[in-house]
Write a protein that holds these residues in place. Structure first.
Motif, short mmCIF file in Angstrom:
data_model
loop_
_atom_site.label_atom_id
_atom_site.label_comp_id
_atom_site.label_asym_id
_atom_site.label_seq_id
_atom_site.Cartn_x
_atom_site.Cartn_y
_atom_site.Cartn_z
N ALA A 209 9.75 -28.48 -0.46
CA ALA A 209 9.56 -27.87 -1.77
C ALA A 209 8.31 -27.00 -1.74
CB ALA A 209 9.40 -28.94 -2.85
N VAL A 210 8.32 -25.96 -2.57
CA VAL A 210 7.15 -25.08 -2.64
C VAL A 210 6.84 -24.77 -4.09
CG1 VAL A 210 7.42 -23.98 -0.38
CG2 VAL A 210 8.65 -23.06 -2.35
N GLY A 211 5.56 -24.47 -4.32
CA GLY A 211 5.15 -24.07 -5.66
C GLY A 211 4.96 -22.56 -5.69
N ILE A 212 5.28 -21.95 -6.82
CA ILE A 212 5.10 -20.51 -6.98
C ILE A 212 3.62 -20.25 -7.26
CG2 ILE A 212 5.76 -18.48 -8.33
CD1 ILE A 212 8.09 -19.65 -6.78
N THR A 213 3.07 -19.24 -6.60
CA THR A 213 1.67 -18.87 -6.85
C THR A 213 1.62 -17.43 -7.35
OG1 THR A 213 1.25 -17.88 -4.69
CG2 THR A 213 1.00 -20.26 -4.87
N MET A 214 0.55 -17.10 -8.03
CA MET A 214 0.41 -15.73 -8.51
C MET A 214 -1.05 -15.31 -8.45
SD MET A 214 1.82 -14.08 -12.02
CE MET A 214 3.54 -14.41 -11.80
N VAL A 215 -1.27 -14.02 -8.21
CA VAL A 215 -2.62 -13.48 -8.22
C VAL A 215 -2.93 -12.98 -9.62
CG1 VAL A 215 -4.14 -11.70 -7.29
CG2 VAL A 215 -2.45 -12.81 -5.80
N ASP A 216 -4.03 -13.48 -10.17
CA ASP A 216 -4.43 -13.00 -11.49
C ASP A 216 -5.93 -12.79 -11.49
OD1 ASP A 216 -4.42 -12.27 -14.12
OD2 ASP A 216 -4.35 -14.33 -14.89
N GLY A 217 -6.34 -11.56 -11.72
CA GLY A 217 -7.76 -11.25 -11.73
C GLY A 217 -8.44 -11.59 -10.40
N GLY A 218 -7.73 -11.35 -9.29
CA GLY A 218 -8.32 -11.58 -7.97
C GLY A 218 -8.33 -13.03 -7.55
N VAL A 219 -7.66 -13.91 -8.29
CA VAL A 219 -7.60 -15.31 -7.90
C VAL A 219 -6.14 -15.72 -7.76
CG1 VAL A 219 -8.13 -17.68 -8.57
CG2 VAL A 219 -9.75 -15.84 -9.09
N GLN A 220 -5.79 -16.30 -6.61
CA GLN A 220 -4.42 -16.73 -6.37
C GLN A 220 -4.32 -18.22 -6.64
OE1 GLN A 220 -3.07 -16.32 -2.29
NE2 GLN A 220 -1.04 -15.70 -2.96
N VAL B 77 -3.45 -3.26 -6.76
CA VAL B 77 -2.03 -3.29 -6.41
C VAL B 77 -1.47 -4.71 -6.32
CG1 VAL B 77 -2.09 -1.08 -5.21
CG2 VAL B 77 -2.46 -3.20 -3.92
N LEU B 78 -2.35 -5.71 -6.21
CA LEU B 78 -1.84 -7.07 -6.05
C LEU B 78 -1.93 -7.91 -7.32
CD1 LEU B 78 -3.08 -7.98 -2.45
CD2 LEU B 78 -0.79 -7.34 -3.17
N GLN B 79 -2.26 -7.28 -8.45
CA GLN B 79 -2.24 -8.01 -9.71
C GLN B 79 -0.82 -8.48 -10.00
OE1 GLN B 79 -4.52 -9.15 -11.66
NE2 GLN B 79 -3.18 -9.82 -13.32
N GLY B 80 -0.63 -9.77 -10.21
CA GLY B 80 0.71 -10.29 -10.47
C GLY B 80 1.52 -10.56 -9.21
N PHE B 81 0.89 -10.37 -8.05
CA PHE B 81 1.56 -10.61 -6.76
C PHE B 81 1.98 -12.09 -6.66
CE2 PHE B 81 1.06 -11.83 -2.24
CZ PHE B 81 1.94 -10.93 -1.64
N THR B 82 3.27 -12.30 -6.40
CA THR B 82 3.81 -13.66 -6.41
C THR B 82 4.08 -14.13 -4.98
OG1 THR B 82 4.88 -13.12 -8.48
CG2 THR B 82 5.63 -15.10 -7.38
N SER B 83 3.78 -15.38 -4.71
CA SER B 83 4.09 -15.93 -3.40
C SER B 83 4.37 -17.43 -3.57
CB SER B 83 2.93 -15.69 -2.43
OG SER B 83 3.29 -16.14 -1.14
N GLY C 129 0.82 -1.21 0.00
CA GLY C 129 0.00 0.00 0.00
C GLY C 129 0.86 1.26 0.00
N THR C 130 1.88 1.28 0.87
CA THR C 130 2.76 2.45 0.96
C THR C 130 3.46 2.69 -0.37
OG1 THR C 130 3.14 1.85 3.27
CG2 THR C 130 4.62 3.48 2.32
N TRP D 213 6.17 -7.83 -6.77
CA TRP D 213 6.19 -8.25 -5.36
C TRP D 213 6.24 -9.77 -5.25
CZ3 TRP D 213 6.92 -4.47 -1.97
CH2 TRP D 213 6.48 -3.18 -2.28
N MET D 214 7.10 -10.26 -4.38
CA MET D 214 7.16 -11.70 -4.11
C MET D 214 7.23 -11.88 -2.60
SD MET D 214 9.78 -13.17 -6.92
CE MET D 214 9.52 -12.92 -8.67
N ALA D 215 6.24 -12.58 -2.02
CA ALA D 215 6.19 -12.68 -0.56
C ALA D 215 6.31 -14.12 -0.09
CB ALA D 215 4.88 -12.09 -0.06
N ALA D 216 6.90 -14.29 1.08
CA ALA D 216 6.92 -15.60 1.74
C ALA D 216 5.48 -16.00 2.07
CB ALA D 216 7.76 -15.53 3.01
#
Lengths: 355, 426
Positions: B382-393, B288-294, B253-254, B264-267
């Motif tokens: 192991a972890v899988g990469i996730t992404m937010v697209d159109g409000g769905v992660q 702001v979170l379109q394409g947000f990766t976790s 937000g800031t 953005w890529m978050a744990a």
């Protein structure tokens, strides 16, 4: 009336009897109850000092938890290097407790020097600021380990006692012994000449000065003595819980200590013991009670932790209204009326001016 | 009030002490149980946990234990495990290590729990690690990404669950290297083990000098303008966050207010989209979170079969509480515990439970199997990469495993939902 020597002997005998009884109790209590007993004993070290400080010298300390924390950190910071150096067992415990006494004494000495110059609300404000600053201090000083706190080496049962006592019992013994070592000197101070000086300073500083008493010295001395006792309690609590963290000594706990001594009866060592028991057992009893009633889990979550605070508040109001002298006086009166019924009463009342 | 000159205090002490003692004894007598295996009776198994139900961490995490309880209720309604009902005692520690010590002692010494399951938090659980292992209490599926739980020599009874911060950091680092090659990578971390361990993970993938700047924040200070500004002026193009959900929202937000729009890529601890939406609001979050990766390691895909089942359980046994990543996590923990209990045999003991886990039979329901062994007590590796697209992660397909010091791309092996979603005995 009694002579000082008689009073001293009475205090010593009583504290010995109480210590033995508490140690005996550890044999019949289960491990969790022994843990609670150890916690009560450690907190008793702090409440006994606080009741003296507030009741006798009239210095209001809202940050008493900080003195316990100083003891805990003092223990942890001394015991960890000792453990690395291969020192074990009782020697390490004694070394750690010495560290606890040094750090707590130093903090208490500084506070005492301030206390000699600050009156009433200003001293309360200073101690309050200190307890609020504790989490920040623990984050800023790397050795104190932030919110996670510092680990304390585990102290197992010594080989000589192996198989005879459980680990919780051994910890309870240590805590009870520490309480005896911390509280007996305070009780002696209270009944002796220093106690008189403290009362004199509390009543009227000018009059005390005219009588040749230095209020500054009495106040600082009281703070140091009380800090040493609280530090010992904090140190032994660190052994029992194997950890010191700022969360254990927050503002709520500090205020709880004060409420406990007021409810128990200001100025009375027995009241401090009642207070310490309340601090540990009341939240636990309430939680156990709430769980037993079988409320919906959401309501139970909401009540968890909050009811205890509410009950303490209500108890404080009730006690100050019904027994202004505190629970210990109320209990003491009951016992006295019982004993006088069975024992021929003495002709001379013991205190003419009490309360 | 004047105080009496003669001390009669010890008499009172005595009265108080005996009174309290008697009280304790009578109470202890009620709670005591003299079975051979603590917490296991003819028809019940009692386990416990410590969770932040109140206090600063409650907002983000109090829903986990509710979800786990709901899953156990579902299992109990279907006959329990080996004919025993699971009783899950949840104690509130308000995320305060001092409280954790008290409630965990209560669980072990008073409630006689069979095991402690999913105790939440690094500082909190660290304070009871020694106690649980000295008392030989199985300490399963610790709810924290710290690497401290994987130490079978020192702590044989403790098992992690979450992918640790090394795994998450290295996966995001590798993903950035693969998909955003040549971009400048920065890290914003919490100023404790969380941030530092995550940074180490990123550096495993990108090398010691692969991170342009490392900024930290304190949870006590709700302002990250300075840190965001520093990263903006350092020209960061990819910002990795080792933050809790509240600070992820704050940072994103800031930055948006300052016109700073990196990738953005978050744990996973700070990357749950439904939770972030609660903080930011639907409209702002969508922008702001379109394409947000976790990253994630549990089957949380909104249209997956696991989520479908968990939603049903949530509706029936959890009063239709808000469904988010915590729900999937809580139920995943429940699933893994039931699996472990099935594997521990008809008459489980604490030893047989630990043996069952070390045998590798317990695989969980994640995107890769849990890999417990006698030498490895960490959780998901192991972890899988996730992404937010159109409000769905959702997962994007890239999955990374950390083995020693090397990160490798692997294929996910999601366990398919079998029958009613309750692990069956082999």
């Amino acid at each position: 009336m009694t002579t000082p020597a008689q009073r001293r002997r009475a205090v010593l005998v009583r504290s010995a009897v109480c210590t033995l009884l508490a140690v005996g109790a550890t044999f019949v209590l289960d491990s969790y109850a022994n843990y609670q007993l150890a916690t009560i004993a450690a907190i008793f070290c702090a409440t006994a000092g606080l009741t003296l400080l507030v009741g006798l010298t009239g210095q209001l300390s809202l940050g008493h938890a900080v003195l316990m924390a100083a003891g805990g950190y003092g223990y942890a910071l001394t015991a960890a290097p000792l453990a690395d150096a291969g020192v074990e067992g009782v020697l390490r415990i004694l070394g750690g407790l010495l560290g606890a006494l040094v750090l707590a004494g130093a903090v208490g000495g500084l506070l005492g020097l301030a206390g000699a110059r600050l009156r009433g609300p200003y001293l309360a404000g200073l101690t309050l600021a200190l307890v609020i600053a504790l989490p920040a201090i623990s984050t800023q000083v790397p050795a104190l380990g932030g919110a996670q706190g510092v680990g304390v080496p585990f102290e197992g049962v010594p080989d000589a006692l192996g198989g005879v006592v459980s680990i919780e019992q051994w910890h309870a013994w240590m805590a009870v012994l520490a309480a005896a070592l911390a509280v007996t000197p305070l009780a002696l101070v209270r009944s002796g000449r220093s106690g008189l000086r403290m009362r004199a300073v509390h009543d009227d500083e000018t009059a005390a000065r005219l009588a040749g008493i230095s209020p500054a010295r009495v106040k600082t001395g009281a703070f140091v003595a009380v800090a040493l006792a609280a530090g010992l309690g904090g140190g032994v609590l660190a052994v029992v819980t194997q950890n010191v963290s700022p969360g254990a000594y927050d503002l709520a706990f500090s205020l709880l200590l004060l409420v406990a001594v007021v409810v128990g009866g200001l100025g009375s060592i027995g009241g401090a013991a009642v207070g310490a028991v309340l601090v540990v057992l009341l939240p636990w009893l309430i939680d156990t009670g709430v769980a037993a009633v079988g409320l919906p889990s959401e309501l139970e979550q909401r009540l968890s932790g909050n009811v205890a605070v509410l009950v303490f508040g209500a108890l404080l109001i009730a006690v100050t209204v019904v027994w202004p002298g505190g629970l210990s006086h109320a209990l003491g009166d009951r016992i006295r009326s019982l004993t006088t019924r069975f024992r021929p009463s003495r002709t001379v009342p013991q205190q003419l001016t009490e309360r | 009030m004047r105080t009496p000159t003669i001390t009669r205090a010890p008499a009172r002490t005595f009265v108080a002490a005996t009174g309290a003692g008697a009280l304790l004894l009578s109470l202890a007598a009620c709670g005591g149980a003299d079975e051979a295996v603590p917490g296991v009776s003819e028809d019940t198994i009692t386990i416990g946990t410590h969770q932040p139900l109140t206090g600063p961490a409650a907002a983000g995490y109090s829903s986990i234990s509710a979800a786990t309880s709901a899953y156990f209720d579902y299992v109990n309604a279907n006959g329990g495990v080996h004919g025993r009902q699971i009783e899950y005692i949840v104690k509130d520690d308000a995320y305060n290590p001092a409280n954790t010590q008290t409630v965990v002692r209560e669980l072990v010494q008073q409630d006689d729990v069979f095991a402690v399951v999913n105790g939440l938090g690094t500082p909190t659980h660290s304070s009871v690690l020694d106690f649980l292992n000295q008392n030989e209490v199985p300490d399963l599926f610790v709810s924290s990404g710290s690497t401290a739980w994987n130490d079978p020599e020192e702590y044989p009874y403790t098992f992690g669950y979450n992918a640790d911060y090394h795994v998450e950091g290295s996966a995001l680092g590798q993903y950035a290297a693969d998909e955003h090659a040549g971009k400048s990578v920065c890290v914003l971390g919490q100023d404790d083990d969380y941030g530092e361990t995550f940074l180490e993970g990123v550096q495993i993938a990108l090398g010691e000098d692969g991170v342009t700047t490392y900024e930290t924040y304190e949870t006590s200070n709700q302002d990250v303008t300075a840190q965001i500004g520093a990263m903006q002026s350092a020209g960061c193009e990819v910002v990795m966050l080792a933050t809790v959900n509240g600070f992820t929202a704050l940072a994103v937000g800031t930055a948006a207010q300052m016109g700073f729009m990196p990738t953005w890529m978050a744990a996973s601890a700070g990357g749950d989209y439904p939770t972030l939406v609660e903080f930011l609001g639907e409209d702002v979050a969508a922008q702001v979170l379109q394409g947000f990766t976790s990253v994630n390691y549990l089957p949380f895909s909104p249209d997956g079969e696991w989520v479908e089942l968990f939603t049903e359980i949530n509706d029936e046994y959890n009063g239709s509480a808000a469904f988010d990543g915590n729900t999937v996590f809580g139920m995943g923990v429940g699933y893994a515990f039931v699996e472990a209990l099935e594997a521990a045999g008809e008459d489980p003991t604490r030893e047989s439970l630990v043996e069952a886990l070390e045998s590798g039979e317990v695989v969980g329901n994640g995107i890769v199997p849990l890999a417990y062994s006698a030498e490895n007590h960490s959780g998901y590796d192991a972890v899988g990469i996730t992404m937010v697209d159109g409000g769905v992660q959702d997962f994007v397909g890239s999955t990374y495993r950390l083995e020693g010091e090397s990160v490798t791309a692997i294929e996910p092996e999601q366990l398919p939902l079998d029958g009613n979603g309750i692990p069956a005995a082999e």
